[in-house]
Design a protein around this motif. Structure first.
Motif, mmCIF file in Angstrom:
data_model
loop_
_atom_site.group_PDB
_atom_site.id
_atom_site.type_symbol
_atom_site.label_atom_id
_atom_site.label_comp_id
_atom_site.label_asym_id
_atom_site.label_seq_id
_atom_site.Cartn_x
_atom_site.Cartn_y
_atom_site.Cartn_z
ATOM 1 N N THR A 10 0.813 -1.225 0.000
ATOM 2 C CA THR A 10 0.000 0.000 0.000
ATOM 3 C C THR A 10 0.844 1.271 0.000
ATOM 4 O OG1 THR A 10 -0.174 -0.063 2.410
ATOM 5 C CG2 THR A 10 -1.939 -1.132 1.158
ATOM 6 N N THR A 11 2.137 1.154 0.320
ATOM 7 C CA THR A 11 3.003 2.334 0.346
ATOM 8 C C THR A 11 3.670 2.607 -1.006
ATOM 9 O OG1 THR A 11 4.996 1.118 1.039
ATOM 10 C CG2 THR A 11 3.501 1.894 2.790
ATOM 11 N N ARG A 46 14.758 5.322 -7.040
ATOM 12 C CA ARG A 46 14.425 5.269 -8.469
ATOM 13 C C ARG A 46 15.650 5.096 -9.361
ATOM 14 N NH1 ARG A 46 9.507 7.307 -9.507
ATOM 15 N NH2 ARG A 46 9.194 5.713 -7.927
ATOM 16 N N TYR A 77 5.034 -2.918 -10.971
ATOM 17 C CA TYR A 77 4.495 -4.184 -10.452
ATOM 18 C C TYR A 77 3.480 -4.798 -11.430
ATOM 19 C CZ TYR A 77 1.569 -7.418 -7.915
ATOM 20 O OH TYR A 77 0.855 -8.522 -7.565
ATOM 21 N N ASP A 94 4.370 3.923 -4.670
ATOM 22 C CA ASP A 94 3.881 5.063 -5.450
ATOM 23 C C ASP A 94 3.369 4.572 -6.803
ATOM 24 O OD1 ASP A 94 6.100 4.836 -7.242
ATOM 25 O OD2 ASP A 94 7.285 6.282 -6.099
ATOM 26 N N SER A 95 2.874 5.481 -7.612
ATOM 27 C CA SER A 95 2.249 5.079 -8.880
ATOM 28 C C SER A 95 3.260 4.441 -9.843
ATOM 29 C CB SER A 95 1.550 6.262 -9.539
ATOM 30 O OG SER A 95 2.463 7.296 -9.821
ATOM 31 N N PHE A 96 4.499 4.921 -9.866
ATOM 32 C CA PHE A 96 5.523 4.308 -10.720
ATOM 33 C C PHE A 96 5.778 2.863 -10.291
ATOM 34 C CE2 PHE A 96 9.938 3.111 -11.525
ATOM 35 C CZ PHE A 96 10.051 3.358 -12.888
ATOM 36 N N GLN A 97 5.913 2.658 -8.989
ATOM 37 C CA GLN A 97 6.170 1.320 -8.474
ATOM 38 C C GLN A 97 4.994 0.384 -8.737
ATOM 39 O OE1 GLN A 97 6.974 2.664 -4.514
ATOM 40 N NE2 GLN A 97 9.207 2.769 -4.850
ATOM 41 N N ARG A 98 3.787 0.887 -8.568
ATOM 42 C CA ARG A 98 2.611 0.067 -8.880
ATOM 43 C C ARG A 98 2.564 -0.268 -10.366
ATOM 44 N NH1 ARG A 98 -1.780 -0.025 -4.942
ATOM 45 N NH2 ARG A 98 -1.064 1.090 -3.116
ATOM 46 N N GLY A 99 2.932 0.678 -11.202
ATOM 47 C CA GLY A 99 2.986 0.420 -12.646
ATOM 48 C C GLY A 99 4.016 -0.646 -12.990
#
Length: 161
Positions: A53-54, A129, A63, A56-61
């Protein structure tokens, strides 16, 4: 430069050659499928960890991209078995081998992208990053070097001798 393959000539029929080539391909796929399935299962579990849940949007992308690439790689590397199962009694073994070989090649390319994205994600979370991008680029270059360039260099070396 000779077109002949190195080593002694094989005395086998087209069907025998297709059977041997398919058996060799299946051995290769057993190795790659296991690794891809392990990567896929680890990626699946990641979304259910407290730290997810922590991201960020780049990391979720990264993933989601890595997860979907692992799914695609798994599908590509399992398809030769499915194609064989549907067609093995119908006399299409040479075609099955050709299609399966191409699927395996594309699958390995997708595996390299899934590995790249996974390493990028982990390094981004752990070290930031810049480290994530650098590590991802390294993995992509490593896979390209070992899986694409090295076989071409071996072939070039053999053809010169």
């Amino acid at each position: 430069m000779s077109d002949a393959r190195p080593g002694p000539a094989r005395h086998e029929t087209q069907d025998e050659r297709a059977d041997r080539n398919f058996a060799e391909l299946l051995q290769e796929l057993r190795v790659t499928q296991t690794g891809v399935q392990i990567l896929f299962s680890l990626l699946l579990t990641l979304a259910f960890t407290p730290r997810f849940t922590t991201l960020d949007s780049f990391q979720r992308g990264a993933y989601v991209a890595s997860l979907m690439l692992a799914v695609l790689a798994t599908a590509l590397l399992l398809t030769p078995a499915a194609v064989h199962r549907r067609l093995f009694h119908e006399g299409f073994k040479p075609q099955i081998v050709a299609v399966s070989s191409r699927l395996a090649q594309v699958g390995m390319g997708v595996v390299s992208l899934a590995l790249t994205g996974s390493v990028l994600l982990v390094m981004d979370v752990v070290h930031g990053r810049a480290w994530g991008i650098a590590a991802g680029a390294f993995v992509l270059l490593l896979c390209a070097g070992l899986w694409w360039l090295l076989p071409r260099l071996v072939k070039r070396g053999v053809s010169r001798s």
